[in-house]
Write a protein that holds these residues in place. Structure first.
Motif, PDB file in Angstrom:
ATOM      1  N   HIS A  55      57.379 -24.510  -2.246  1.00 37.42           N
ATOM      2  CA  HIS A  55      57.315 -25.136  -0.921  1.00 37.42           C
ATOM      3  C   HIS A  55      55.891 -24.945  -0.419  1.00 37.42           C
ATOM      4  O   HIS A  55      55.111 -24.200  -1.012  1.00 37.42           O
ATOM      5  CB  HIS A  55      58.360 -24.551   0.028  1.00 37.42           C
ATOM      6  CG  HIS A  55      58.200 -23.083   0.320  1.00 37.42           C
ATOM      7  ND1 HIS A  55      58.189 -22.123  -0.671  1.00 37.42           N
ATOM      8  CD2 HIS A  55      58.040 -22.403   1.491  1.00 37.42           C
ATOM      9  CE1 HIS A  55      58.041 -20.923  -0.118  1.00 37.42           C
ATOM     10  NE2 HIS A  55      57.942 -21.069   1.182  1.00 37.42           N
ATOM     11  N   HIS A  57      54.604 -23.555   2.348  1.00 36.30           N
ATOM     12  CA  HIS A  57      54.105 -22.474   3.199  1.00 36.30           C
ATOM     13  C   HIS A  57      52.805 -21.977   2.576  1.00 36.30           C
ATOM     14  O   HIS A  57      52.648 -21.974   1.353  1.00 36.30           O
ATOM     15  CB  HIS A  57      55.134 -21.342   3.308  1.00 36.30           C
ATOM     16  CG  HIS A  57      56.210 -21.623   4.322  1.00 36.30           C
ATOM     17  ND1 HIS A  57      57.462 -21.057   4.268  1.00 36.30           N
ATOM     18  CD2 HIS A  57      56.202 -22.440   5.418  1.00 36.30           C
ATOM     19  CE1 HIS A  57      58.176 -21.496   5.309  1.00 36.30           C
ATOM     20  NE2 HIS A  57      57.441 -22.347   6.005  1.00 36.30           N
ATOM     21  N   HIS A  60      52.079 -20.045  -0.615  1.00 39.38           N
ATOM     22  CA  HIS A  60      52.533 -20.647  -1.872  1.00 39.38           C
ATOM     23  C   HIS A  60      51.679 -21.850  -2.287  1.00 39.38           C
ATOM     24  O   HIS A  60      51.896 -22.423  -3.345  1.00 39.38           O
ATOM     25  CB  HIS A  60      53.997 -21.096  -1.750  1.00 39.38           C
ATOM     26  CG  HIS A  60      54.921 -19.959  -1.455  1.00 39.38           C
ATOM     27  ND1 HIS A  60      55.727 -19.372  -2.409  1.00 39.38           N
ATOM     28  CD2 HIS A  60      55.130 -19.277  -0.303  1.00 39.38           C
ATOM     29  CE1 HIS A  60      56.400 -18.375  -1.862  1.00 39.38           C
ATOM     30  NE2 HIS A  60      56.066 -18.295  -0.586  1.00 39.38           N
ATOM     31  N   HIS A 163      65.622 -22.478   2.815  1.00 44.69           N
ATOM     32  CA  HIS A 163      64.654 -21.508   3.351  1.00 44.69           C
ATOM     33  C   HIS A 163      64.309 -21.987   4.778  1.00 44.69           C
ATOM     34  O   HIS A 163      63.176 -21.890   5.216  1.00 44.69           O
ATOM     35  CB  HIS A 163      63.435 -21.482   2.416  1.00 44.69           C
ATOM     36  CG  HIS A 163      62.285 -20.645   2.849  1.00 44.69           C
ATOM     37  ND1 HIS A 163      62.415 -19.372   3.372  1.00 44.69           N
ATOM     38  CD2 HIS A 163      60.938 -20.878   2.825  1.00 44.69           C
ATOM     39  CE1 HIS A 163      61.208 -18.893   3.643  1.00 44.69           C
ATOM     40  NE2 HIS A 163      60.306 -19.786   3.331  1.00 44.69           N
ATOM     41  N   ASP A 251      61.592 -17.084  -1.573  1.00 44.97           N
ATOM     42  CA  ASP A 251      61.854 -17.586  -0.227  1.00 44.97           C
ATOM     43  C   ASP A 251      63.169 -18.352  -0.074  1.00 44.97           C
ATOM     44  O   ASP A 251      63.201 -19.588  -0.032  1.00 44.97           O
ATOM     45  CB  ASP A 251      60.685 -18.470   0.232  1.00 44.97           C
ATOM     46  CG  ASP A 251      59.398 -17.678   0.339  1.00 44.97           C
ATOM     47  OD1 ASP A 251      59.261 -16.693  -0.397  1.00 44.97           O
ATOM     48  OD2 ASP A 251      58.538 -18.037   1.151  1.00 44.97           O
TER      49      ASP A 251
HETATM   50 ZN   LIG Z   1      58.174 -19.534   2.774  1.00 42.94          ZN
END
Ligand SMILES: [Zn+2]
Length: 336
Positions: A55, A57, A60, A163, A251
């Protein structure tokens, strides 16, 4: 038989999550997650062919620019995979720079970006350096049973986890190894030859037992040909060894829906890399952030029957005592 690839976390368990999987018999690597990866040398980055991003975020996906900087000006095709909205994320990252001179480059870097929402198609777009990385939509590809990548020798499957946003978990599966018992082949009175390659391919392609296999060879007396069925050869001369399976889970909330999806994705996994951000006494804080505790990570590893658990992606609050998280995860994993 030795596995064809070797996984290694790029950072310590407090650093950004990223799992670098090196191929032992090729100058090639695959990366799961693209956080801060400055610990990877340029030589290692240049080996990457596929990058799977759970994902977007920041922890990451922050390393995208590092990959771009190293690969720019090289003749390379990088395949990127991510969840819903991922193509647009990549478009924005590339759109953050000025590209007025790149049409002169002789070597072209190309990103082939894939986006999966958990359904039956993979959306795709291409970003080519000499076109100033403009987004070029490509025809979607079908997805069966979550398989995002399939090629001879390996497969990558994914599942969409909750998540609070969609987050992808991945499993990298090495195709099973098909070995020939040479002594049994000799007993059969048939020599080795190119026909064994066709036999191995028939097994890996999942052909049925009545699939015909023709052994052909030449000796002083001329050409010989013997017919077998795949089932017959499977029973008499083949030894099939399962390949290595590596799971990568970060996550996600510990909830029934995620557990069910993980069970399906990770069945029979050998090594499981899994986030274990919080101690169980902080389960409520973990739940609010849609993350796993160490106990929950161990519990998932135990439920799916993983052979080895590697807990990582620890919250900075445990910097002084990472062993507490490891201990909690492994205690549950081992059923203590
Ligand atoms: Zn995350």
């Amino acid at each position: 038989m030795k596995p064809a690839f070797q996984p290694r976390l790029v950072n310590d368990p407090f650093g950004d999550p990223a799992l670098y999987v090196e191929f032992l018999f090729q100058k090639r690597a695959i990366l799961f997650d693209l956080g801060d990866i400055h610990a990877l040398s340029p030589r290692k980055v240049l080996r990457l062919s596929h990058i799977f991003v759970s994902h977007a975020h920041m922890d990451h996906f922050y390393g995208f620019d590092y990959v771009l900087r190293i690969c720019l000006g090289r003749a390379m095709v990088l395949h990127l995979y991510g969840p819903t909205g991922f193509i647009d994320r990549v478009r924005h990252r590339l759109g953050g720079y000025t590209w007025n001179l790149v049409h002169n480059y002789t070597e072209e870097l190309v990103f082939l970006v894939h986006e999966w929402d958990g359904g039956r198609t993979l959306s795709r777009a291409r970003f080519r350096c000499r076109r100033a990385f403009a987004c070029e939509p490509l025809a979607p590809m079908p997805v069966e049973a979550g398989v995002l990548l399939r090629e001879p020798g390996l497969m990558v499957r994914a599942a969409v986890l909750d998540h609070k946003i969609p987050c992808l978990a991945f499993v990298l599966e090495e195709t099973e190894h098909v070995n020939i018992w040479k002594n049994r082949l000799a007993e059969l009175g048939v020599p080795t030859g190119p026909w064994l390659q066709a036999l191995k391919q028939a097994v890996l392609a999942g052909r049925p037992d009545d699939f015909p296999i023709v052994a052909e060879w030449r000796d002083r007396e001329g050409m010989h040909r013997r017919r077998f069925t795949l089932g017959e050869l499977r029973a008499r001369i083949l030894r099939i060894v399962p390949g290595l399976k590596i799971g990568y889970v970060v996550d996600c909330l510990y909830c029934d829906a995620n557990l069910k999806r993980l069970q399906r994705l990770l069945d029979g996994v050998d090594w499981l890399y899994i986030e274990a951000g919080f101690a169980q006494d902080q389960a409520e804080a973990a739940r609010q952030k849609y993350h796993l505790t160490a106990w929950q990570a161990g519990d998932i590893g135990r439920r799916v029957g993983a052979k080895r658990l590697v807990p990582f992606h620890f919250s900075a609050r445990y910097q002084d005592d990472p062993e507490a998280l490891v201990g909690e995860a492994l205690a549950r994993f081992e059923g203590k």
